[in-house]
Design a protein around this motif. Sequence first.
Motif, PDB file in Angstrom:
ATOM      1  N   MET A  91       0.807  -1.246   0.022  1.00 26.84           N
ATOM      2  CA  MET A  91      -0.016  -0.100  -0.246  1.00 26.84           C
ATOM      3  C   MET A  91       0.712   1.332   0.024  1.00 26.84           C
ATOM      4  O   MET A  91       0.387   2.184  -0.708  1.00 26.84           O
ATOM      5  CB  MET A  91      -0.777   0.130   1.171  1.00 26.84           C
ATOM      6  CG  MET A  91      -2.128  -1.086   1.152  1.00 26.84           C
ATOM      7  SD  MET A  91      -3.116  -0.988   2.691  1.00 26.84           S
ATOM      8  CE  MET A  91      -3.884   0.884   2.461  1.00 26.84           C
ATOM      9  N   TYR A  92       1.769   1.132   0.856  1.00 28.87           N
ATOM     10  CA  TYR A  92       2.552   2.704   1.195  1.00 28.87           C
ATOM     11  C   TYR A  92       4.194   2.314   0.772  1.00 28.87           C
ATOM     12  O   TYR A  92       4.896   3.428   0.980  1.00 28.87           O
ATOM     13  CB  TYR A  92       2.439   3.264   2.379  1.00 28.87           C
ATOM     14  CG  TYR A  92       1.068   3.224   2.736  1.00 28.87           C
ATOM     15  CD1 TYR A  92       0.246   3.995   1.600  1.00 28.87           C
ATOM     16  CD2 TYR A  92       0.413   2.946   4.005  1.00 28.87           C
ATOM     17  CE1 TYR A  92      -1.231   4.306   2.102  1.00 28.87           C
ATOM     18  CE2 TYR A  92      -0.884   3.167   4.203  1.00 28.87           C
ATOM     19  CZ  TYR A  92      -1.804   3.954   3.248  1.00 28.87           C
ATOM     20  OH  TYR A  92      -3.032   4.086   3.598  1.00 28.87           O
ATOM     21  N   PHE A 136       1.243 -11.322  -4.667  1.00 33.50           N
ATOM     22  CA  PHE A 136       1.107 -10.361  -5.685  1.00 33.50           C
ATOM     23  C   PHE A 136       0.346  -9.030  -5.584  1.00 33.50           C
ATOM     24  O   PHE A 136      -1.027  -9.083  -5.086  1.00 33.50           O
ATOM     25  CB  PHE A 136       0.687 -11.030  -6.973  1.00 33.50           C
ATOM     26  CG  PHE A 136       1.413 -12.205  -7.111  1.00 33.50           C
ATOM     27  CD1 PHE A 136       2.538 -12.048  -8.281  1.00 33.50           C
ATOM     28  CD2 PHE A 136       1.552 -13.476  -6.645  1.00 33.50           C
ATOM     29  CE1 PHE A 136       3.309 -13.195  -8.589  1.00 33.50           C
ATOM     30  CE2 PHE A 136       2.144 -14.698  -7.175  1.00 33.50           C
ATOM     31  CZ  PHE A 136       3.025 -14.480  -7.875  1.00 33.50           C
ATOM     32  N   PHE A 137       0.491  -8.018  -5.673  1.00 31.02           N
ATOM     33  CA  PHE A 137      -0.466  -6.528  -5.680  1.00 31.02           C
ATOM     34  C   PHE A 137      -0.838  -6.329  -7.056  1.00 31.02           C
ATOM     35  O   PHE A 137       0.121  -6.227  -7.915  1.00 31.02           O
ATOM     36  CB  PHE A 137       0.425  -5.713  -4.872  1.00 31.02           C
ATOM     37  CG  PHE A 137       0.820  -5.970  -3.868  1.00 31.02           C
ATOM     38  CD1 PHE A 137       0.437  -5.883  -2.579  1.00 31.02           C
ATOM     39  CD2 PHE A 137       2.332  -6.274  -3.583  1.00 31.02           C
ATOM     40  CE1 PHE A 137       0.797  -6.357  -1.319  1.00 31.02           C
ATOM     41  CE2 PHE A 137       3.056  -6.705  -2.381  1.00 31.02           C
ATOM     42  CZ  PHE A 137       1.950  -6.698  -1.260  1.00 31.02           C
ATOM     43  N   ALA A 138      -2.046  -6.274  -7.248  1.00 30.38           N
ATOM     44  CA  ALA A 138      -2.379  -5.939  -8.585  1.00 30.38           C
ATOM     45  C   ALA A 138      -3.572  -4.871  -8.516  1.00 30.38           C
ATOM     46  O   ALA A 138      -4.175  -4.417  -7.530  1.00 30.38           O
ATOM     47  CB  ALA A 138      -2.682  -6.962  -9.358  1.00 30.38           C
ATOM     48  N   ASP A 139      -4.008  -4.315  -9.482  1.00 29.61           N
ATOM     49  CA  ASP A 139      -5.511  -3.441  -9.904  1.00 29.61           C
ATOM     50  C   ASP A 139      -5.393  -2.422  -9.017  1.00 29.61           C
ATOM     51  O   ASP A 139      -6.325  -2.259  -8.000  1.00 29.61           O
ATOM     52  CB  ASP A 139      -6.598  -4.440  -9.392  1.00 29.61           C
ATOM     53  CG  ASP A 139      -7.844  -3.845  -9.992  1.00 29.61           C
ATOM     54  OD1 ASP A 139      -7.909  -2.787 -10.491  1.00 29.61           O
ATOM     55  OD2 ASP A 139      -8.945  -4.080  -9.470  1.00 29.61           O
ATOM     56  N   TYR A 140      -4.250  -1.637  -8.909  1.00 24.38           N
ATOM     57  CA  TYR A 140      -4.301  -0.472  -8.246  1.00 24.38           C
ATOM     58  C   TYR A 140      -5.173   0.560  -8.726  1.00 24.38           C
ATOM     59  O   TYR A 140      -5.396   1.000 -10.041  1.00 24.38           O
ATOM     60  CB  TYR A 140      -2.955   0.295  -8.737  1.00 24.38           C
ATOM     61  CG  TYR A 140      -1.890  -0.445  -7.488  1.00 24.38           C
ATOM     62  CD1 TYR A 140      -1.486   0.102  -6.386  1.00 24.38           C
ATOM     63  CD2 TYR A 140      -1.167  -1.763  -7.901  1.00 24.38           C
ATOM     64  CE1 TYR A 140      -0.428  -0.425  -5.360  1.00 24.38           C
ATOM     65  CE2 TYR A 140       0.028  -2.233  -7.180  1.00 24.38           C
ATOM     66  CZ  TYR A 140       0.297  -1.664  -5.954  1.00 24.38           C
ATOM     67  OH  TYR A 140       1.207  -2.144  -5.052  1.00 24.38           O
ATOM     68  N   ARG A 141      -5.693   1.199  -7.788  1.00 20.72           N
ATOM     69  CA  ARG A 141      -7.064   2.294  -8.310  1.00 20.72           C
ATOM     70  C   ARG A 141      -6.610   3.509  -7.308  1.00 20.72           C
ATOM     71  O   ARG A 141      -5.872   3.215  -6.278  1.00 20.72           O
ATOM     72  CB  ARG A 141      -8.370   1.799  -7.867  1.00 20.72           C
ATOM     73  CG  ARG A 141      -8.596   0.377  -8.717  1.00 20.72           C
ATOM     74  CD  ARG A 141     -10.005   0.218  -8.608  1.00 20.72           C
ATOM     75  NE  ARG A 141     -10.341  -1.137  -8.690  1.00 20.72           N
ATOM     76  CZ  ARG A 141     -11.310  -2.132  -8.548  1.00 20.72           C
ATOM     77  NH1 ARG A 141     -12.578  -1.409  -8.017  1.00 20.72           N
ATOM     78  NH2 ARG A 141     -11.509  -3.278  -8.692  1.00 20.72           N
ATOM     79  N   ALA A 142      -7.214   4.612  -7.831  1.00 23.94           N
ATOM     80  CA  ALA A 142      -6.898   5.930  -6.992  1.00 23.94           C
ATOM     81  C   ALA A 142      -8.003   6.029  -5.994  1.00 23.94           C
ATOM     82  O   ALA A 142      -9.292   5.894  -6.148  1.00 23.94           O
ATOM     83  CB  ALA A 142      -7.236   7.019  -8.193  1.00 23.94           C
ATOM     84  N   GLY A 171      -6.524  10.344  -3.931  1.00 19.30           N
ATOM     85  CA  GLY A 171      -4.972  10.725  -4.244  1.00 19.30           C
ATOM     86  C   GLY A 171      -4.112   9.739  -4.219  1.00 19.30           C
ATOM     87  O   GLY A 171      -2.740   9.984  -4.397  1.00 19.30           O
ATOM     88  N   LEU A 172      -4.322   8.647  -3.801  1.00 22.92           N
ATOM     89  CA  LEU A 172      -3.436   7.714  -3.408  1.00 22.92           C
ATOM     90  C   LEU A 172      -3.766   6.551  -4.549  1.00 22.92           C
ATOM     91  O   LEU A 172      -4.791   6.192  -4.801  1.00 22.92           O
ATOM     92  CB  LEU A 172      -3.310   6.761  -2.134  1.00 22.92           C
ATOM     93  CG  LEU A 172      -2.599   7.859  -0.861  1.00 22.92           C
ATOM     94  CD1 LEU A 172      -2.848   7.239   0.348  1.00 22.92           C
ATOM     95  CD2 LEU A 172      -1.267   8.042  -1.388  1.00 22.92           C
ATOM     96  N   GLN A 173      -2.830   5.596  -4.705  1.00 19.97           N
ATOM     97  CA  GLN A 173      -2.804   4.485  -5.568  1.00 19.97           C
ATOM     98  C   GLN A 173      -2.772   3.289  -4.723  1.00 19.97           C
ATOM     99  O   GLN A 173      -1.661   3.003  -4.019  1.00 19.97           O
ATOM    100  CB  GLN A 173      -1.943   4.190  -6.596  1.00 19.97           C
ATOM    101  CG  GLN A 173      -1.966   5.384  -7.809  1.00 19.97           C
ATOM    102  CD  GLN A 173      -3.170   5.247  -8.672  1.00 19.97           C
ATOM    103  OE1 GLN A 173      -3.788   4.008  -8.930  1.00 19.97           O
ATOM    104  NE2 GLN A 173      -3.821   6.540  -9.070  1.00 19.97           N
ATOM    105  N   LEU A 174      -3.760   2.519  -4.643  1.00 18.01           N
ATOM    106  CA  LEU A 174      -4.169   1.282  -3.581  1.00 18.01           C
ATOM    107  C   LEU A 174      -4.371  -0.053  -4.270  1.00 18.01           C
ATOM    108  O   LEU A 174      -5.184   0.002  -5.420  1.00 18.01           O
ATOM    109  CB  LEU A 174      -5.104   1.548  -2.515  1.00 18.01           C
ATOM    110  CG  LEU A 174      -4.987   2.590  -1.479  1.00 18.01           C
ATOM    111  CD1 LEU A 174      -6.044   3.077  -0.794  1.00 18.01           C
ATOM    112  CD2 LEU A 174      -3.547   2.715  -1.074  1.00 18.01           C
TER     113      LEU A 174
END
Length: 287
Positions: free
Chosen positions: A149-150, A238-244, A247-250
């Motif tokens: 996440m960060y 595995f981290f995938a499907d980042y969305r806003a 103001g952050l991409q999670l």
Amino acid sequence: MRRFVLPLLVLALAAAAGGDAARAQARTADSVMAAARKALGGEAKIAAVRTFVATGRTRQVRGENLVPIEFEIQVELPGKYSRRDEFPAQDAGPSTSGFVGDALVLIPRPAPPPPRPGAPAPPPGQQEGMLRARMMSAKQDFARLMLGMYAMSYPSFPLTFAYVGQAEAPQGKADVIDVKGPANFAARLFVAENGLPIMLSWTAPAPQGRGGPGGPGGGGGAPGTGGPPQAPPEQRMFFADYRAVDGLQLPFRIRRAAGTETTEETTFDRFRLNAKVDPRRFDTTAK
């Protein structure tokens, strides 16, 4: 339902040549992690998050069954974490696990098992040791989630980072970072060219004091061989499907695998940043 197998992201460390080698040598763990935080939304926006609540669903492989789990994660940074799981397909109540500082959150808290007739009493401290292990497991889960996440760690489970090199991935090249933490925590974080974390890998320690078919100390090799114990499969997250989100991409999808087999898929429905958390989810005294 039978076990499902999904294609894994294959990453192999690559030896760069020419200009690529020079650029790789210029990279450091600090620069890669800083670039990752920038891609995720920036240092200021990450630092502004004091709490978050995340809800979603997990499908977990247990033997030949695929078990659905509905969860809610509540976090108050830097040192409070809890995850509440509900099992709609099972006749079982919800369970909550996590930590507050160095205190375990475990609701309901299991009672020590009654001694079996004729069996020796359990060694002193066995129950306390089990609870300490549960707390460390919760802290490691928290640390892995925070990396996706960060791209950072927190004082409740501090991590150190060291640059390893680059790897080839379907998304292009990925920077590889060695991650180390308390209680022999060790992993490798893969960061894509766009700065987003894409995978964390680690190897779980082998079970202690268990042998093969001959019982404790029997070697743990293949049946009848007396060979050395088989190494545990590499664990991958595995981290995938980042969305806003504010103001952050999670990452809205996390997949876990052991070796070549997917063992768990998690889909987040919603992240609420700086939301009010429920103090009951951080009760370290609940029975």
